[in-house]
Design a protein around this motif. Sequence first.
Motif, PDB file in Angstrom:
ATOM      1  N   UNK A  37      45.190  28.139  30.781  1.00 49.68           N
ATOM      2  CA  UNK A  37      45.078  29.052  31.920  1.00 49.68           C
ATOM      3  C   UNK A  37      44.093  28.588  32.982  1.00 49.68           C
ATOM      4  N   UNK A 112      37.992  35.541  44.707  1.00 49.62           N
ATOM      5  CA  UNK A 112      38.260  34.921  43.398  1.00 49.62           C
ATOM      6  C   UNK A 112      38.443  35.993  42.334  1.00 49.62           C
ATOM      7  N   UNK A 113      39.222  35.675  41.291  1.00 50.31           N
ATOM      8  CA  UNK A 113      39.425  36.659  40.226  1.00 50.31           C
ATOM      9  C   UNK A 113      38.144  36.905  39.430  1.00 50.31           C
ATOM     10  N   UNK A 114      38.152  37.966  38.656  1.00 48.85           N
ATOM     11  CA  UNK A 114      36.987  38.302  37.823  1.00 48.85           C
ATOM     12  C   UNK A 114      36.565  37.126  36.967  1.00 48.85           C
ATOM     13  N   UNK A 115      37.545  36.484  36.339  1.00 42.56           N
ATOM     14  CA  UNK A 115      37.250  35.252  35.599  1.00 42.56           C
ATOM     15  C   UNK A 115      37.791  34.094  36.417  1.00 42.56           C
ATOM     16  N   UNK A 116      36.918  33.238  36.867  1.00 43.31           N
ATOM     17  CA  UNK A 116      37.388  32.072  37.611  1.00 43.31           C
ATOM     18  C   UNK A 116      37.411  30.902  36.630  1.00 43.31           C
ATOM     19  N   UNK A 117      38.618  30.524  36.224  1.00 37.93           N
ATOM     20  CA  UNK A 117      38.789  29.447  35.242  1.00 37.93           C
ATOM     21  C   UNK A 117      39.374  28.262  35.981  1.00 37.93           C
ATOM     22  N   UNK A 147      32.154  34.071  35.161  1.00 34.09           N
ATOM     23  CA  UNK A 147      32.383  35.515  35.216  1.00 34.09           C
ATOM     24  C   UNK A 147      32.340  36.262  33.901  1.00 34.09           C
ATOM     25  N   UNK A 148      32.037  35.591  32.792  1.00 38.06           N
ATOM     26  CA  UNK A 148      31.943  36.316  31.531  1.00 38.06           C
ATOM     27  C   UNK A 148      30.839  35.742  30.655  1.00 38.06           C
ATOM     28  N   UNK A 150      30.954  36.413  27.460  1.00 42.30           N
ATOM     29  CA  UNK A 150      31.551  36.457  26.124  1.00 42.30           C
ATOM     30  C   UNK A 150      31.666  35.075  25.495  1.00 42.30           C
ATOM     31  N   UNK A 153      34.635  32.586  25.811  1.00 43.52           N
ATOM     32  CA  UNK A 153      34.645  31.495  26.785  1.00 43.52           C
ATOM     33  C   UNK A 153      34.314  30.167  26.095  1.00 43.52           C
TER      34      UNK A 153
ATOM     35  N   UNK B 394      48.734  29.761  28.330  1.00 45.54           N
ATOM     36  CA  UNK B 394      48.198  31.031  27.826  1.00 45.54           C
ATOM     37  C   UNK B 394      46.769  31.243  28.298  1.00 45.54           C
ATOM     38  N   UNK B 398      38.605  37.880  28.709  1.00 46.09           N
ATOM     39  CA  UNK B 398      37.411  37.487  27.972  1.00 46.09           C
ATOM     40  C   UNK B 398      36.524  38.617  27.465  1.00 46.09           C
ATOM     41  N   UNK B 409      44.493  43.286  35.652  1.00 47.77           N
ATOM     42  CA  UNK B 409      43.979  41.948  35.919  1.00 47.77           C
ATOM     43  C   UNK B 409      45.098  40.906  35.822  1.00 47.77           C
TER      44      UNK B 409
END
Lengths: 455, 455
Positions: A37, A112-117, A147-148, A150, A153, B394, B398, B409
């Motif tokens: 992703x 940018x999205x909450x999680x920028x991957x 952004x996380x 957790x 990640x 996929x 997070x 999201x």
Amino acid sequence: MSVSTKPASGFRDFLPADTARREYVFQIIEEVYQSYGFERLDTPCVERLDTLMGKYGEEGDQLIFKILQRGEKLQRALESESPSDTDLADMGLRYDLTVPLARVYAQNRNSLPRYFKRYQIAPVWRADRPQRGRFREFVQCDVDVVGSKSMTVEAEVTAALAQILKRLEFQGFRIHLNHRGVLRALISVSGIGADKETDALVAIDKLDKVGIDGVQKELDERGISAASSATLLGILSKFKNPSDAEFSNENTLSLLEEHLGSDEDGRQALSELSELLSLAKSGPAAASLKLDPFLARGLSYYTGPIFEIRSDDFSGSLGGGGRYDGLIGMFMKEDVPACGFSLGVERILVLLEERQQLQIPSANADVMVALWDADSAPECIKLAHELRASSLRVDIYNDFDKYKKQFAYADSRNIPFVAILGPNELANSVVSVKNLKTGEQSEVARREVAAFIKG
Amino acid sequence: MSVSTKPASGFRDFLPADTARREYVFQIIEEVYQSYGFERLDTPCVERLDTLMGKYGEEGDQLIFKILQRGEKLQRALESESPSDTDLADMGLRYDLTVPLARVYAQNRNSLPRYFKRYQIAPVWRADRPQRGRFREFVQCDVDVVGSKSMTVEAEVTAALAQILKRLEFQGFRIHLNHRGVLRALISVSGIGADKETDALVAIDKLDKVGIDGVQKELDERGISAASSATLLGILSKFKNPSDAEFSNENTLSLLEEHLGSDEDGRQALSELSELLSLAKSGPAAASLKLDPFLARGLSYYTGPIFEIRSDDFSGSLGGGGRYDGLIGMFMKEDVPACGFSLGVERILVLLEERQQLQIPSANADVMVALWDADSAPECIKLAHELRASSLRVDIYNDFDKYKKQFAYADSRNIPFVAILGPNELANSVVSVKNLKTGEQSEVARREVAAFIKG
């Protein structure tokens, strides 16, 4: 001619055989990152000097290639008294891909999205003294999640890396894992003050190279008390040279727990490491994650888990990374949690070549069309276009030479077939196809040439 | 925070939506180049300054980004009296991909094939004043053949370009075609001496922008006699504003023949153009090649056919190229014939975006795995790995948020499915799959989730 035709010192040209291997490896890395992703980010090779300076420590700042000011601004800089390099230069070549990511994130936060991957596969530059295997321009393959906080990640990032190394057929690599909180706690329970934390970290980081005695010496030199270094080294020595069986991750965790459990930072760090190991348990990195209380990693911006890829059959690391929850805050008003990894792909490429690992698909044409004379040349070019329309990669020979010479050329290029459309073939409405492996030459109806070559 | 988070002036960040489009276009270009037997070359972004200087004319040299000397060498340069930029800098960012090619060819001649057919898709840098649509870092897509004087080279190069533009769904583009020998002959039969040839070329090159009167003025200013400019403009005016039907390539050729046939250079040039048109007749460029006696192209290193891509629906060119049989000789003892083209891909990307042309495949994940709590998280991560093993892209969410928030999201990321593996699903050995387009949620056996998502 007095002009040198070599690339600048520390820089490399990649001829087609090299680029074919490199692109193949980059593509595998890109495919794996995308399967997790991650999306591609591209940032400029050139950054404002104030974006780069002060992010890598003093030594890093020295290694930034700086770009000379131009025109009037250069004149003004030269007129000032003893201009420094930051007066003479306004921009620089990027030193890594992490600081540009932090800048881009701060600039584009709202879109940018909450999680920028993101991943980025791109060159970076360091004005290091060139030496064997150390270049001034090299490609890094970075993957980061912004952004996380957790540990999912860390689990995903390490899994993606392990998966890449597996696809590249690396055996027996390990992802060494530690936590800045473990190191901070170690230093704290040894009675070393926060002001000496960096000194102690630098010393521990050298354990692998200089041994316990060397670290002891370094700690002395950096003004850390004998009692504190004795405590610190006493704890660390419990982990030194253990047999693998004895020092499972579980054992390392409980030994750390025993010594650091009294420290809040330490407890938090150990709980994060434990969570990460549990999340990674059934993934591609499970068998590779190896807790290593010695791992310190140089860069000052790491705040949480840190990791580094190693293996017994090569020295040094294939890449490293970690959590850096403070770096983005250097570019915006608030801290944003982030974690990433940078894969040292140049090193991987060298190892792959040494081991002649991987079947790289041929970059050469599938067939070469020969030329006979000016009259038949337009029809030969037309044949080349027809074969391309059937998805073949088609080279043509460019001059009118004897067929024997043309066959030899195609063979030297590893092109398996030569298609001939001279006056005889044109008269008989056929194409002669020479198989350079078998030496066999066959007359084939023109519309069947593509199918014939594809076998 | 006082640090700007913008890229340096004239430089750009490309966020994932941009990079997806860019990479897609680069890949089409690469595929077409490869189908013509071209192989990839990569050269360093940084070259020695003496490799770059003196190849692009005075104006070009000014636009080279120069890299500041380091350490002692910088100090020494600063201590000299009024140091120039070439004293202060030892290297520079490449200005194009052609001069590096010439350097690489000279350096590796002995290991390269008789015909070196290479492409390079890579950034170049120019220290131009940034303005709308003009950047200081931009990607060029170059294709060149070194080692043959044959017009089959020009035929292949122009065919590859036309094929790229067709694959990118461009309509109605033209490849303007001229020959430096035609221009030389024009100048010669007009009675202009060889010493004024460059002046006359520069003037002719502006015809499109300034008209016949403007060129007249320019010729006057450059000291070309009234009689000579009258002859030159007299010939050129015969080609001005003709209806397309009247000025087929055949008509242009015979009109040129009529005026230049007395000049040896002119005869040779016309015979090469005629041969090229015949070789291209049945290929992808056939309908696009347009003889244009006004085309001059600025760079001084061209020696034979020159070309430029234009279209009525945009101003300026999408790229240009030509034969430069003398450039490589600047780096080695003998001349080596060469011909190439540089595609202006940044411009193509802008046009594609404006027209919303091309269906770009989505760069987003196929499915997002939701998270519920710490207990079920390891199993969710495991599910993600299982789905990746089935070739799905996929993503995972997070943190532990309400499913509704997680769905929103995924939807905002254009991810079509969310897979849920919470306590209920685990108890029932199923996975809940939410289709975000239909809103439908289905319970699916775990081993069938990948097939379900793939539809």
